[in-house]
Motif scaffolding. Structure first.
Motif, PDB file in Angstrom:
ATOM      1  N   GLY B  12       0.800  -1.223   0.000  1.00 23.43           N
ATOM      2  CA  GLY B  12       0.000   0.000   0.000  1.00 23.43           C
ATOM      3  C   GLY B  12       0.826   1.262   0.000  1.00 23.43           C
ATOM      4  O   GLY B  12       0.302   2.356  -0.176  1.00 23.43           O
ATOM      5  N   THR B  15       0.786   3.329  -3.232  1.00 23.86           N
ATOM      6  CA  THR B  15      -0.464   4.002  -3.572  1.00 23.86           C
ATOM      7  C   THR B  15      -0.968   4.871  -2.421  1.00 23.86           C
ATOM      8  O   THR B  15      -1.886   5.659  -2.595  1.00 23.86           O
ATOM      9  N   GLN B  17      -2.523   3.689   0.024  1.00 20.75           N
ATOM     10  CA  GLN B  17      -3.831   3.141   0.366  1.00 20.75           C
ATOM     11  C   GLN B  17      -3.715   2.190   1.541  1.00 20.75           C
ATOM     12  O   GLN B  17      -2.760   1.441   1.642  1.00 20.75           O
ATOM     13  N   ASP B  18      -4.734   2.207   2.390  1.00 23.92           N
ATOM     14  CA  ASP B  18      -4.730   1.278   3.499  1.00 23.92           C
ATOM     15  C   ASP B  18      -5.359  -0.057   3.118  1.00 23.92           C
ATOM     16  O   ASP B  18      -5.152  -1.055   3.799  1.00 23.92           O
ATOM     17  N   LEU B  19      -6.112  -0.069   2.045  1.00 23.67           N
ATOM     18  CA  LEU B  19      -6.832  -1.292   1.677  1.00 23.67           C
ATOM     19  C   LEU B  19      -6.632  -1.597   0.198  1.00 23.67           C
ATOM     20  O   LEU B  19      -6.412  -0.690  -0.599  1.00 23.67           O
ATOM     21  N   ASN B  20      -6.738  -2.870  -0.113  1.00 19.83           N
ATOM     22  CA  ASN B  20      -6.755  -3.282  -1.514  1.00 19.83           C
ATOM     23  C   ASN B  20      -8.080  -3.983  -1.787  1.00 19.83           C
ATOM     24  O   ASN B  20      -8.308  -5.081  -1.272  1.00 19.83           O
ATOM     25  N   GLN B  47      -9.656   3.005  -3.143  1.00 23.04           N
ATOM     26  CA  GLN B  47      -9.018   1.714  -2.854  1.00 23.04           C
ATOM     27  C   GLN B  47      -9.472   0.621  -3.810  1.00 23.04           C
ATOM     28  O   GLN B  47      -8.883  -0.444  -3.871  1.00 23.04           O
ATOM     29  N   THR B 136     -16.453  -1.457   0.598  1.00 22.20           N
ATOM     30  CA  THR B 136     -15.149  -1.003   1.082  1.00 22.20           C
ATOM     31  C   THR B 136     -15.191  -0.694   2.575  1.00 22.20           C
ATOM     32  O   THR B 136     -14.273  -1.053   3.317  1.00 22.20           O
ATOM     33  N   ARG B 140     -13.120  -2.491   5.489  1.00 24.60           N
ATOM     34  CA  ARG B 140     -12.266  -1.715   6.381  1.00 24.60           C
ATOM     35  C   ARG B 140     -12.498  -2.131   7.837  1.00 24.60           C
ATOM     36  O   ARG B 140     -11.572  -2.217   8.628  1.00 24.60           O
TER      37      ARG B 140
END
Lengths: 365, 153
Positions: B12, B15, B17-20, B47, B136, B140
């Protein structure tokens, strides 16, 4: 059940079954018999195609062993032209696997006389050979001594489907004094026809037999529920699964031994699985290291995703694993949920389509 | 990039980003809906990465497994409403496959909320936004998937 008869055994139930099988060939109902037989160089009974009466009379149809699943061999033999009609003596799990293969056009059941037995379980190959050196009459003793039956493979001891379902002739062993007699049941049109030719006389089943079946059912169900709970608890976490399959060598024995895993060219053994050095380095760099061979989690999960709905619970995958991974426990537990989810029981009947082709706009299965 | 640089990267990081979240979507409906969402300036979480398929019926279960084993936190599958498949029954095949896959994910320790199958028609840009946003935020709540960092067999 009323299509049932008792046959005198004169001390050896295996020989009685042999005579019955020989009778099928003598009356030209079949051309050959597929059953367990011991060869000259090993004491391990292996599925064999027996053509001569003499060989059939020396076979071991009730030997508590299944060196390999006979289902794939029965399927292969059945694919021939109609002039080769074979009597196949299978364990209930092998029979279920054969029915699954027939649905996938891998077997032609019309070329087979399906014979199966009430199965107290099979011994692992190694254990069979050990016990046989102590008990020369193991194939008979096994049915008389509960302590020998307790040595059966773990999968068998928690198997609740020990009575064959889609069968023409059933060999009944539970709740009978096998030194005196065994039971034969017949089912479906083919079974009726065979019973007529073999001149079976319909008789009554005893209460002690029903009681014995009930007792075994209860014990097995209990063992199965415990095993299912233990597997779900210990394995179904990301770490649990990794611990369970951690020793996997990637030999693919489980896939080869699985009777329902029918693809000739498995997706896991194809070149698509091979990675070039750059890709390996890239993957290694991402987490600092990369275990080789790679993608074994993917292999096991793919096999589960492909075959769990068809798992007949024969336990061959566990038996052949050199790392003793409890594959059958994982497969049967996952299979039980998949099969429940899809409303499917593998091997029940060839007329029941596999779930992946049963879909409609309203709902599935 | 050399190996040691590569080692310092965290998932991450590139990007931010915390999530994929991977969305495997059908060309004829959900992907078109995403186009519509774009044209009408509807936002969905950054994400989410859309991957276009010609039909949900061509999504092999191995694609889904691979997504999870390579560290996806959620996999979203968007297909045509039953009866609307461009190829007549691809979406129905996807549905029964995913039904059969769920117990496998359970055995692998992947919570079932990480995989969602939705029917989103070509005109449903708004529904696409809602579904992806909802999915999402649900993912999360579960946090990052453990396979992301794990050294898998």
């Amino acid at each position: 059940m009323h299509n049932f008869t008792l046959i005198k055994t004169k001390g050896d139930p295996g020989r009685t079954v042999n005579s019955l099988l020989a009778g099928l060939v003598e009356k030209e109902l079949v051309q050959g018999v597929l059953t367990l037989a011991v060869g000259p160089f090993s004491s391990l009974p292996m599925p064999s195609l027996l053509c001569s009466i003499e060989q059939i009379k020396n076979s071991s149809p009730l030997a508590p062993a299944a060196g390999v699943s006979a289902a794939v061999h029965a399927a292969r033999i059945s694919r021939g032209p109609e002039k080769f009609r074979t009597a196949a003596v299978l364990r209930p799990c092998e029979l279920r696997a054969l029915v699954e293969l027939a649905k996938l056009n891998q077997a032609r059941l019309e070329n087979l006389v399906l014979i199966s037995m009430e199965c107290p379980g099979r011994l692992e190959n190694r254990r069979y050979l050990e016990l046989r050196s102590e008990h020369p009459d193991l194939d008979v003793d096994y049915y008389l001594h509960p302590d020998l039956q307790a040595e059966a493979s773990g999968t068998c001891l928690s198997c609740t489907d020990f009575i064959p379902e889609y069968v023409h002739l059933g060999i009944c062993l539970l709740g009978l004094d096998l030194k005196q007699e065994i039971g034969i049941s017949w089912h479906q049109e083919q079974g009726e026809e065979l019973a007529r030719v073999m001149e079976f006389v319909s008789g009554q089943e005893s209460d002690s037999r029903r009681q014995a079946i009930k007792e075994l059912e209860a014990a097995r169900k209990n063992a199965w529920l415990n095993l299912q709970e233990k597997t779900a608890q210990e394995i179904s976490t990301p770490e649990g699964l990794q611990k369970a399959i951690g020793d996997c060598l990637g030999c693919f024995n489980c896939q080869r031994a699985c009777p329902v895993c029918f693809c000739r060219d498995c997706v896991s053994s194809r070149e698509a699985f091979e990675q070039d050095p750059e890709e390996l380095y890239d993957r290694g760099a991402r987490k600092g290291s990369l275990r080789l061979p790679t993608d074994l989690t993917m292999f096991h999960l793919t096999r589960l995703a492909h075959m769990a709905h068809a798992c007949v619970g024969c336990g061959q995958c566990s038996s052949v694993c050199p790392s003793r991974i409890p594959l059958a426990d994982i497969f049967r537990t996952t299979g039980a949920s998949t099969q429940e989810e899809l409303g499917y029981r593998p091997g029940r009947s060839p007329d029941e389509p596999v779930p992946l082709v049963r879909f409609s706009e309203e709902k599935d299965t | 990039m050399n190996t040691q640089d590569n080692l310092k990267r965290h998932p991450g990081e590139e990007t931010g980003q915390d999530l994929n979240v991977l969305a495997l979507v059908c060309n004829w409906c959900t992907y078109t809906a995403a186009d519509l969402a774009g044209v009408t300036r509807l936002k969905y979480p950054t994400q989410v990465k859309l991957i276009r398929f010609m039909c949900t019926g061509m999504i092999d279960v191995r694609y889904i497994l691979r997504c999870f084993l390579e560290g996806a936190d959620g996999v979203f599958i968007g297909g045509c409403h039953p009866g609307d498949c461009h190829y007549l029954s691809g979406n129905l095949k996807a549905r029964v496959r995913i039904k059969g896959l769920r117990p496998v994910l359970e055995m692998a320790g992947i919570p079932e909320q990480r995989l969602r199958l939705s029917w989103i028609g070509a005109s449903e840009g708004k529904k696409l936004q809602e579904e992806l946003t909802g999915f999402t935020s649900e993912v999360r709540k579960l946090g990052p998937a453990s396979f992301r960092q794990m050294h898998l067999v």
